[in-house]
Write a protein that holds these residues in place. Structure first.
Motif, PDB file in Angstrom:
ATOM      1  N   ALA A 131       0.835  -1.195   0.000  1.00  0.00           N
ATOM      2  CA  ALA A 131       0.000   0.000   0.000  1.00  0.00           C
ATOM      3  C   ALA A 131       0.875   1.254   0.000  1.00  0.00           C
ATOM      4  CB  ALA A 131      -0.928   0.000   1.200  1.00  0.00           C
ATOM      5  N   TYR A 132       1.957   1.217   0.771  1.00  0.00           N
ATOM      6  CA  TYR A 132       2.849   2.381   0.826  1.00  0.00           C
ATOM      7  C   TYR A 132       3.437   2.672  -0.549  1.00  0.00           C
ATOM      8  CZ  TYR A 132       6.851   5.340   1.714  1.00  0.00           C
ATOM      9  OH  TYR A 132       7.765   6.367   1.659  1.00  0.00           O
ATOM     10  N   ASN A 133       3.900   1.631  -1.241  1.00  0.00           N
ATOM     11  CA  ASN A 133       4.514   1.822  -2.557  1.00  0.00           C
ATOM     12  C   ASN A 133       3.510   2.399  -3.548  1.00  0.00           C
ATOM     13  OD1 ASN A 133       6.974   0.853  -1.685  1.00  0.00           O
ATOM     14  ND2 ASN A 133       6.594  -1.223  -2.392  1.00  0.00           N
ATOM     15  N   ARG A 134       2.277   1.923  -3.500  1.00  0.00           N
ATOM     16  CA  ARG A 134       1.238   2.433  -4.403  1.00  0.00           C
ATOM     17  C   ARG A 134       0.935   3.893  -4.077  1.00  0.00           C
ATOM     18  NH1 ARG A 134      -2.371   1.291  -8.217  1.00  0.00           N
ATOM     19  NH2 ARG A 134      -4.512   2.010  -8.020  1.00  0.00           N
ATOM     20  N   SER A 135       0.822   4.230  -2.797  1.00  0.00           N
ATOM     21  CA  SER A 135       0.570   5.615  -2.402  1.00  0.00           C
ATOM     22  C   SER A 135       1.705   6.525  -2.866  1.00  0.00           C
ATOM     23  CB  SER A 135       0.422   5.731  -0.883  1.00  0.00           C
ATOM     24  OG  SER A 135      -0.741   5.096  -0.458  1.00  0.00           O
ATOM     25  N   PHE A 136       2.931   6.066  -2.684  1.00  0.00           N
ATOM     26  CA  PHE A 136       4.089   6.841  -3.120  1.00  0.00           C
ATOM     27  C   PHE A 136       4.053   7.055  -4.624  1.00  0.00           C
ATOM     28  CE2 PHE A 136       8.519   7.297  -4.487  1.00  0.00           C
ATOM     29  CZ  PHE A 136       8.903   8.381  -3.712  1.00  0.00           C
ATOM     30  N   ALA A 137       3.712   6.006  -5.368  1.00  0.00           N
ATOM     31  CA  ALA A 137       3.639   6.096  -6.827  1.00  0.00           C
ATOM     32  C   ALA A 137       2.560   7.091  -7.261  1.00  0.00           C
ATOM     33  CB  ALA A 137       3.357   4.716  -7.418  1.00  0.00           C
ATOM     34  N   ILE A 138       1.425   7.067  -6.591  1.00  0.00           N
ATOM     35  CA  ILE A 138       0.349   7.999  -6.924  1.00  0.00           C
ATOM     36  C   ILE A 138       0.785   9.429  -6.617  1.00  0.00           C
ATOM     37  CG2 ILE A 138      -2.012   8.692  -6.376  1.00  0.00           C
ATOM     38  CD1 ILE A 138      -2.577   5.672  -5.868  1.00  0.00           C
ATOM     39  N   HIS A 139       1.445   9.634  -5.479  1.00  0.00           N
ATOM     40  CA  HIS A 139       1.996  10.958  -5.134  1.00  0.00           C
ATOM     41  C   HIS A 139       2.890  11.464  -6.263  1.00  0.00           C
ATOM     42  CE1 HIS A 139       1.178  12.603  -1.154  1.00  0.00           C
ATOM     43  NE2 HIS A 139       1.176  11.394  -0.659  1.00  0.00           N
ATOM     44  N   GLU A 140       3.804  10.609  -6.729  1.00  0.00           N
ATOM     45  CA  GLU A 140       4.736  11.000  -7.783  1.00  0.00           C
ATOM     46  C   GLU A 140       4.008  11.423  -9.053  1.00  0.00           C
ATOM     47  OE1 GLU A 140       7.504   7.761  -8.304  1.00  0.00           O
ATOM     48  OE2 GLU A 140       9.017   8.881  -7.185  1.00  0.00           O
ATOM     49  N   VAL A 141       3.011  10.656  -9.448  1.00  0.00           N
ATOM     50  CA  VAL A 141       2.267  10.981 -10.660  1.00  0.00           C
ATOM     51  C   VAL A 141       1.513  12.294 -10.479  1.00  0.00           C
ATOM     52  CG1 VAL A 141       0.397  10.261 -12.178  1.00  0.00           C
ATOM     53  CG2 VAL A 141       2.105   8.601 -11.452  1.00  0.00           C
ATOM     54  N   LEU A 142       0.819  12.433  -9.361  1.00  0.00           N
ATOM     55  CA  LEU A 142       0.091  13.675  -9.098  1.00  0.00           C
ATOM     56  C   LEU A 142       1.030  14.874  -9.084  1.00  0.00           C
ATOM     57  CD1 LEU A 142      -2.520  12.790  -6.343  1.00  0.00           C
ATOM     58  CD2 LEU A 142      -2.997  13.807  -8.568  1.00  0.00           C
ATOM     59  N   ASP A 143       2.154  14.737  -8.418  1.00  0.00           N
ATOM     60  CA  ASP A 143       3.101  15.845  -8.314  1.00  0.00           C
ATOM     61  C   ASP A 143       3.648  16.252  -9.680  1.00  0.00           C
ATOM     62  OD1 ASP A 143       2.723  16.053  -5.606  1.00  0.00           O
ATOM     63  OD2 ASP A 143       4.568  15.001  -5.071  1.00  0.00           O
ATOM     64  N   HIS A 144       3.658  15.321 -10.615  1.00  0.00           N
ATOM     65  CA  HIS A 144       4.113  15.625 -11.969  1.00  0.00           C
ATOM     66  C   HIS A 144       3.128  16.562 -12.685  1.00  0.00           C
ATOM     67  CE1 HIS A 144       6.051  14.995 -15.835  1.00  0.00           C
ATOM     68  NE2 HIS A 144       4.871  14.737 -16.357  1.00  0.00           N
TER      69      HIS A 144
END
Length: 87
Positions: free
Chosen positions: A1-14
């Motif tokens: 779950a942490y890895n998925r949340s981090f990945a979503i953060h990265e995409v959103l921040d882009h």
């Protein structure tokens, strides 16, 4: 779950302006959704007081410009184990 949340953060921040980067993932999501023209209500879970406080704090954030375009771009991305951030 942490890895998925981090990945979503990265995409959103882009896609979103840098000023929104410090927001939590739930704050980013609610702010993005409520920034879409025509959206007047966002329903969220309120299982704990912490969740409520997190979302209430997002109500003070400015609207995200071009939210509808960002939402469409996000829909085109696959967020999971492999994250693409190229436009």
């Amino acid at each position: 779950a942490y890895n998925r949340s981090f990945a979503i953060h990265e995409v959103l921040d882009h896609f979103i302006p840098e000023e929104f980067a410090p927001l939590s993932l739930s704050q980013k999501a609610v702010t993005l959704i409520r920034s879409i023209p025509g959206v007047s209500t966002v329903l969220v879970g309120m299982r704990s007081e912490e969740y409520v406080e997190d979302i209430v704090n997002s109500l003070y954030a400015a609207q995200i410009p071009d939210a509808e375009k960002i939402w469409i771009k996000l829909g085109e991305k696959r967020v999971g184990s492999e994250v693409e951030t190229n436009e």
